[in-house]
Design a protein around this motif. Sequence first.
Motif, short mmCIF file in Angstrom:
data_model
loop_
_atom_site.label_atom_id
_atom_site.label_comp_id
_atom_site.label_asym_id
_atom_site.label_seq_id
_atom_site.Cartn_x
_atom_site.Cartn_y
_atom_site.Cartn_z
N GLY A 15 0.78 -1.22 0.00
CA GLY A 15 0.00 0.00 0.00
C GLY A 15 0.82 1.28 0.00
O GLY A 15 0.28 2.37 -0.22
N ARG A 65 -1.66 2.64 -11.13
CA ARG A 65 -0.89 2.71 -9.87
C ARG A 65 0.48 3.35 -10.07
O ARG A 65 0.99 4.01 -9.17
CB ARG A 65 -0.70 1.31 -9.29
CG ARG A 65 -1.99 0.59 -8.96
CD ARG A 65 -1.71 -0.73 -8.22
NE ARG A 65 -0.95 -1.67 -9.02
CZ ARG A 65 0.24 -2.18 -8.65
NH1 ARG A 65 0.78 -1.81 -7.50
NH2 ARG A 65 0.86 -3.05 -9.43
N ASP A 82 2.66 3.85 -6.69
CA ASP A 82 1.71 3.98 -5.60
C ASP A 82 0.95 2.67 -5.40
O ASP A 82 0.92 1.82 -6.28
CB ASP A 82 0.72 5.11 -5.89
CG ASP A 82 1.40 6.45 -6.03
OD1 ASP A 82 1.01 7.23 -6.94
OD2 ASP A 82 2.31 6.74 -5.24
N SER A 83 0.34 2.53 -4.24
CA SER A 83 -0.45 1.34 -3.93
C SER A 83 0.34 0.06 -4.23
O SER A 83 -0.16 -0.85 -4.88
CB SER A 83 -1.75 1.35 -4.73
OG SER A 83 -2.51 2.51 -4.45
#
Length: 125
Positions: A15, A65, A82-83
């Motif tokens: 995450g 992402r 990201d993520s």
Amino acid sequence: QVLPLESGGGLVQSGASLRLSCAASGLSDYVVGWFRQAPGKEREFVAAISRAATGIFYADSVRGRFTISRDRARNTAALQMDSLKPEDTAVYFCAAARIDSYGSVKIGVDEFDYWGLGTQVTVSS
């Protein structure tokens, strides 16, 4: 000759975000791609950006992402991740490809001429 140098890898939790950077003298004249290779797997395409940044392409597994960008004035490129997921764990490579007459994006491993040594990204669950 272009010698890409990656930086920004590390160990993060699922995450989280990481930003990889790639720098090389002359990089502004090339297509830039990011690839990754997990243990026991083949090197795979992640993202690429054309010389003029008018063409960008992502692998399905990272689209939405990851964001690729470049700064031609600084001869750098970046991959904002990201993520992050555990399956993103791999060594990430920056690569440069000679442009063609169309200025198109390239995504094949064999289409890239110069490679960095890679930076490790590890995502824990």
